[in-house]
Write a protein that holds these residues in place. Structure first.
Motif, short mmCIF file in Angstrom:
data_model
loop_
_atom_site.label_atom_id
_atom_site.label_comp_id
_atom_site.label_asym_id
_atom_site.label_seq_id
_atom_site.Cartn_x
_atom_site.Cartn_y
_atom_site.Cartn_z
N LEU A 1 0.82 -1.21 0.00
CA LEU A 1 0.00 0.00 0.00
C LEU A 1 0.86 1.26 0.00
O LEU A 1 0.48 2.27 -0.59
N SER A 2 2.01 1.22 0.66
CA SER A 2 2.91 2.38 0.61
C SER A 2 3.44 2.58 -0.81
O SER A 2 3.52 3.71 -1.30
N ALA A 3 3.79 1.47 -1.47
CA ALA A 3 4.22 1.57 -2.87
C ALA A 3 3.11 2.17 -3.72
O ALA A 3 3.35 3.02 -4.59
N ALA A 4 1.88 1.75 -3.45
CA ALA A 4 0.74 2.24 -4.22
C ALA A 4 0.52 3.74 -4.02
O ALA A 4 0.25 4.48 -4.97
N ILE A 5 0.66 4.20 -2.78
CA ILE A 5 0.46 5.62 -2.49
C ILE A 5 1.47 6.47 -3.25
O ILE A 5 1.12 7.47 -3.91
N TYR A 6 2.73 6.08 -3.21
CA TYR A 6 3.76 6.85 -3.92
C TYR A 6 3.58 6.76 -5.43
O TYR A 6 3.75 7.76 -6.14
N ALA A 7 3.23 5.57 -5.93
CA ALA A 7 3.04 5.41 -7.38
C ALA A 7 1.84 6.21 -7.86
O ALA A 7 1.88 6.84 -8.93
N ALA A 8 0.76 6.19 -7.10
CA ALA A 8 -0.44 6.91 -7.50
C ALA A 8 -0.18 8.41 -7.52
O ALA A 8 -0.64 9.13 -8.43
N ARG A 9 0.55 8.90 -6.54
CA ARG A 9 0.87 10.33 -6.50
C ARG A 9 1.76 10.74 -7.66
O ARG A 9 1.81 11.91 -8.04
N ALA A 10 2.47 9.76 -8.24
CA ALA A 10 3.32 10.04 -9.40
C ALA A 10 2.56 9.84 -10.71
O ALA A 10 3.15 9.92 -11.79
N GLY A 11 1.25 9.59 -10.61
CA GLY A 11 0.44 9.45 -11.80
C GLY A 11 0.55 8.12 -12.50
O GLY A 11 0.20 7.99 -13.67
N MET A 12 0.99 7.08 -11.79
CA MET A 12 1.21 5.78 -12.42
C MET A 12 -0.02 4.88 -12.39
O MET A 12 0.01 3.78 -12.93
N GLU A 13 -1.09 5.33 -11.75
CA GLU A 13 -2.35 4.59 -11.68
C GLU A 13 -2.11 3.11 -11.34
O GLU A 13 -2.46 2.22 -12.11
N PRO A 14 -1.50 2.84 -10.19
CA PRO A 14 -1.15 1.47 -9.85
C PRO A 14 -2.38 0.59 -9.59
O PRO A 14 -3.44 1.08 -9.20
N ILE A 15 -2.18 -0.69 -9.80
CA ILE A 15 -3.17 -1.70 -9.43
C ILE A 15 -2.59 -2.53 -8.30
O ILE A 15 -1.44 -2.99 -8.38
N VAL A 16 -3.36 -2.72 -7.25
CA VAL A 16 -2.98 -3.59 -6.14
C VAL A 16 -3.89 -4.81 -6.16
O VAL A 16 -5.11 -4.68 -6.06
N VAL A 17 -3.30 -5.99 -6.32
CA VAL A 17 -4.06 -7.24 -6.19
C VAL A 17 -3.88 -7.71 -4.75
O VAL A 17 -2.77 -8.01 -4.32
N GLN A 18 -4.99 -7.78 -4.01
CA GLN A 18 -4.90 -7.86 -2.56
C GLN A 18 -4.49 -9.22 -2.02
O GLN A 18 -3.88 -9.31 -0.96
N GLY A 19 -4.81 -10.31 -2.70
CA GLY A 19 -4.37 -11.62 -2.24
C GLY A 19 -5.28 -12.23 -1.20
O GLY A 19 -6.36 -11.71 -0.89
N LEU A 20 -4.82 -13.33 -0.62
CA LEU A 20 -5.63 -14.10 0.32
C LEU A 20 -5.83 -13.40 1.65
O LEU A 20 -6.81 -13.66 2.35
N GLN A 21 -4.89 -12.52 2.03
CA GLN A 21 -5.00 -11.83 3.31
C GLN A 21 -4.89 -10.32 3.08
O GLN A 21 -3.85 -9.72 3.31
N PRO A 22 -5.97 -9.70 2.60
CA PRO A 22 -5.92 -8.25 2.37
C PRO A 22 -5.49 -7.51 3.62
O PRO A 22 -6.01 -7.73 4.71
N GLY A 23 -4.51 -6.63 3.46
CA GLY A 23 -4.01 -5.89 4.62
C GLY A 23 -2.80 -6.52 5.28
O GLY A 23 -2.15 -5.90 6.11
N GLY A 24 -2.50 -7.77 4.94
CA GLY A 24 -1.31 -8.42 5.48
C GLY A 24 -1.44 -8.82 6.94
O GLY A 24 -2.53 -8.92 7.50
N GLN A 25 -0.27 -9.02 7.57
CA GLN A 25 -0.24 -9.55 8.94
C GLN A 25 -0.85 -8.60 9.97
O GLN A 25 -1.29 -9.04 11.03
N LEU A 26 -0.88 -7.29 9.66
CA LEU A 26 -1.45 -6.35 10.63
C LEU A 26 -2.94 -6.56 10.83
O LEU A 26 -3.49 -6.12 11.84
N THR A 27 -3.59 -7.23 9.90
CA THR A 27 -5.03 -7.46 10.07
C THR A 27 -5.31 -8.49 11.15
O THR A 27 -6.45 -8.63 11.61
N ILE A 28 -4.28 -9.25 11.56
CA ILE A 28 -4.47 -10.19 12.68
C ILE A 28 -3.69 -9.72 13.91
O ILE A 28 -3.45 -10.50 14.83
N THR A 29 -3.29 -8.45 13.89
CA THR A 29 -2.60 -7.85 15.04
C THR A 29 -3.58 -6.89 15.71
O THR A 29 -4.16 -6.03 15.05
#
Length: 326
Positions: free
Chosen positions: A18-46
């Motif tokens: 998501l940090s990569a996406a924020i920087y890429a989007a601000r640079a006009g790169m219109e990034p796509i994030v494919v979220q995967g089996l655990q959207p949000g990563g390990q922090l979602t179970i923290t």
């Protein structure tokens, strides 16, 4: 089947992705994030997060990831509810990935942020008491056990480092290992054995985590002696499972350089893999720190390097076209 195209394709939606996406989007790169089996990563179970910069009070891991995703979408990121099952990194750029949905995702650059998963024991009580006395990260959660009796389960570098770290918060740390010797590096073992706040239980295997998640959480461990089979109980208020992490790199084996522990190899100090245009960030390439804030930092680095890669690629193409036109 739908084909989605972007200047930056990001696989994984934890702090790095998501940090990569924020920087890429601000640079006009219109990034796509494919979220995967655990959207949000390990922090979602923290549950409680107290060491992420910018927040005075304890925050919740799932909430933090919701805020990161909202920010990424706000600046122009496209979030895809899909799981990548196949990736072609050899033919690119552009790089082509196929989702479990059947859709194709095509990116001029590829950022791998698939993370890593802590290895768990898989014994009764472990899942129910996760976040209620059971943890896989002393650096993340050790602060919550100030002055309490804690145990670390494991015998490698990770376990010894976790035990040593926990002495900053607890005066009673016990390392529990199923064998009679440790696998950790000698220098770490020397520090462990010399520390007055650490004791070791040898030849003990955890059979069950004891306690009630609704009534105070963890109260102790049920142990089996690996030599005699004798059962015993060990009382503690915190238990840290430290048997290693498994980076999520199955998709890339044989396609990218991966080290003996399964982590993607990057050029020192960068997120650059051995394939130009392919970048790795977060826990999928970091076997040392494994923190949300460091993952976010490498996500930023991946986006900036991807932007520079595209600029260079475009310059070379323009030069080639100009030379062909002459």
């Amino acid at each position: 089947m739908t084909r989605h195209t972007t200047r930056m394709l990001i696989i994984g939606s934890g702090p790095a992705g998501l940090s990569a996406a924020i920087y890429a989007a601000r640079a006009g790169m219109e990034p796509i994030v494919v979220q995967g089996l655990q959207p949000g990563g390990q922090l979602t179970i923290t549950t409680d997060v107290e060491n992420y910069p910018g927040f005075r009070d304890v925050i919740q891991g799932p909430w933090l990831m919701e805020q990161m995703q909202a920010q990424a979408e706000h600046v122009g990121t496209r979030m895809m509810w899909d799981t990548i099952v196949e990736v072609d990194v050899e033919s690119g750029p552009p790089f082509v990935a196929r989702g479990d949905s059947g859709d194709e995702y095509v990116g001029d650059t590829l950022v791998i942020a698939t993370g890593a998963q802590a290895k768990w024991l898989g014994v009764p009580g472990e899942e129910a008491l996760s976040g209620k006395g059971v943890s896989a990260c002393a650096t993340c959660d050790g602060f919550f056990y100030r002055g309490k009796k804690v145990a670390v389960i494991g015998g490698g570098n990770t376990a010894v480092e976790e035990a040593l770290y926990l002495t900053n918060h607890s005066e009673d740390v016990t390392l529990i290992h199923r064998r009679e010797d440790l696998r950790a590096e000698k220098i770490l073992q020397d520090r462990l054995f010399a520390h007055p706040r650490i004791s070791v239980l040898w030849n003990k295997r955890v059979e069950r985590f004891l306690g009630d998640p609704l009534q105070g959480g963890l109260t102790g461990l049920q142990l089996a002696d690996t030599v005699t089979g004798e059962m015993s109980e060990f009382g503690c208020e915190g238990a840290f499972v430290a048997i290693g992490h498994a980076p999520s790199t199955e998709l890339f084996k044989g396609k990218l350089e991966i080290d003996a522990n399964g982590y993607i190899v990057v050029a020192p100090g960068t997120p650059k893999t051995n394939r130009p245009g392919v970048f790795a960030c977060g826990d999928v390439m970091d076997h040392t720190y494994r923190q949300a804030v460091t993952a976010a930092g490498t996500g930023c680095m991946a986006a900036l390097d991807a932007e520079r890669f595209l600029a260079t690629l475009e310059y070379v193409r323009n030069e080639q076209q100009a030379a062909a036109a002459e």
